[in-house]
Design a protein around this motif. Sequence first.
Motif, short mmCIF file in Angstrom:
data_model
loop_
_atom_site.label_atom_id
_atom_site.label_comp_id
_atom_site.label_asym_id
_atom_site.label_seq_id
_atom_site.Cartn_x
_atom_site.Cartn_y
_atom_site.Cartn_z
N VAL A 91 85.14 43.42 73.67
CA VAL A 91 86.15 42.86 72.31
C VAL A 91 86.87 41.73 73.06
CG1 VAL A 91 88.15 43.26 70.82
CG2 VAL A 91 86.32 45.06 71.05
N PHE A 110 90.93 46.88 65.67
CA PHE A 110 90.10 47.94 66.56
C PHE A 110 90.46 47.86 68.00
CE2 PHE A 110 86.28 47.95 68.96
CZ PHE A 110 85.65 49.29 68.42
N LEU A 152 90.78 52.45 64.09
CA LEU A 152 89.55 52.25 64.48
C LEU A 152 88.43 52.28 62.96
CD1 LEU A 152 89.32 54.33 67.57
CD2 LEU A 152 88.78 51.81 67.33
N THR A 153 88.91 53.21 62.26
CA THR A 153 88.34 53.28 60.95
C THR A 153 88.42 51.98 60.03
OG1 THR A 153 88.44 55.73 61.44
CG2 THR A 153 87.69 54.73 59.33
N SER A 155 89.20 49.07 60.78
CA SER A 155 88.67 47.81 61.05
C SER A 155 87.21 47.78 61.26
CB SER A 155 89.29 47.60 62.63
OG SER A 155 88.88 48.46 63.45
N VAL A 156 86.57 48.80 61.53
CA VAL A 156 85.17 48.92 61.46
C VAL A 156 84.78 48.70 60.04
CG1 VAL A 156 82.99 50.37 61.74
CG2 VAL A 156 84.87 50.37 63.53
#
Length: 190
Positions: A91, A110, A152-153, A155-156
């Motif tokens: 990243v 993320f 995380l969820t 941003s993905v």
Amino acid sequence: MAESATSHDDERRATARRSLSVVVSTALLCVVVDQAIKGWALTALADGRPVDVLGDLVQLHLVTNAGAAFSMGEGVTWLFTLLGLAITGVVLWAASGLRSREMRLLFGMFLGGVLGNLVDRLVREPGFGRGHVIDWLQVRGFAVMNLADILLTVSVVGLVVVMLLRPREIDEVTHEHEGEGPEEGAPHAQ
């Protein structure tokens, strides 16, 4: 001609620094908030009893998780630690090629999610690299999670939407790291 190339290189370096700065500062803010909430949860929810937020649909409930999502891989916590470190490196490498605010913020969220859970794996019991992640938000019939998981969820999903709606931004990141930069005269968001 050489002055133009130098000016272009200076502009690319400034954009890379600005991009990396936004990603890292966003990630650090996310980690601080995630760890603060986990610290609160360890104290406020220590008795183990769930606290209803929306009836029993959404509850605050303290759980330690040695595995990944849905407690998968509980016996290989160290692997998730290594994976978190590798993802962090990727990243940070990719961040310098980001041109839009949206992509920078999504990469920062993320990275913040990855680092939020990585901090737990590095510093929490049972020991360095094997620490259990602190989860505190339970959704009935789904899972117990934390802010890092939510970051995380979100941003993905956001990154997928950007890739579908504006695939050119992904091409610009790829070209930037290949040393080509965006096409001459091509518009890009700052």
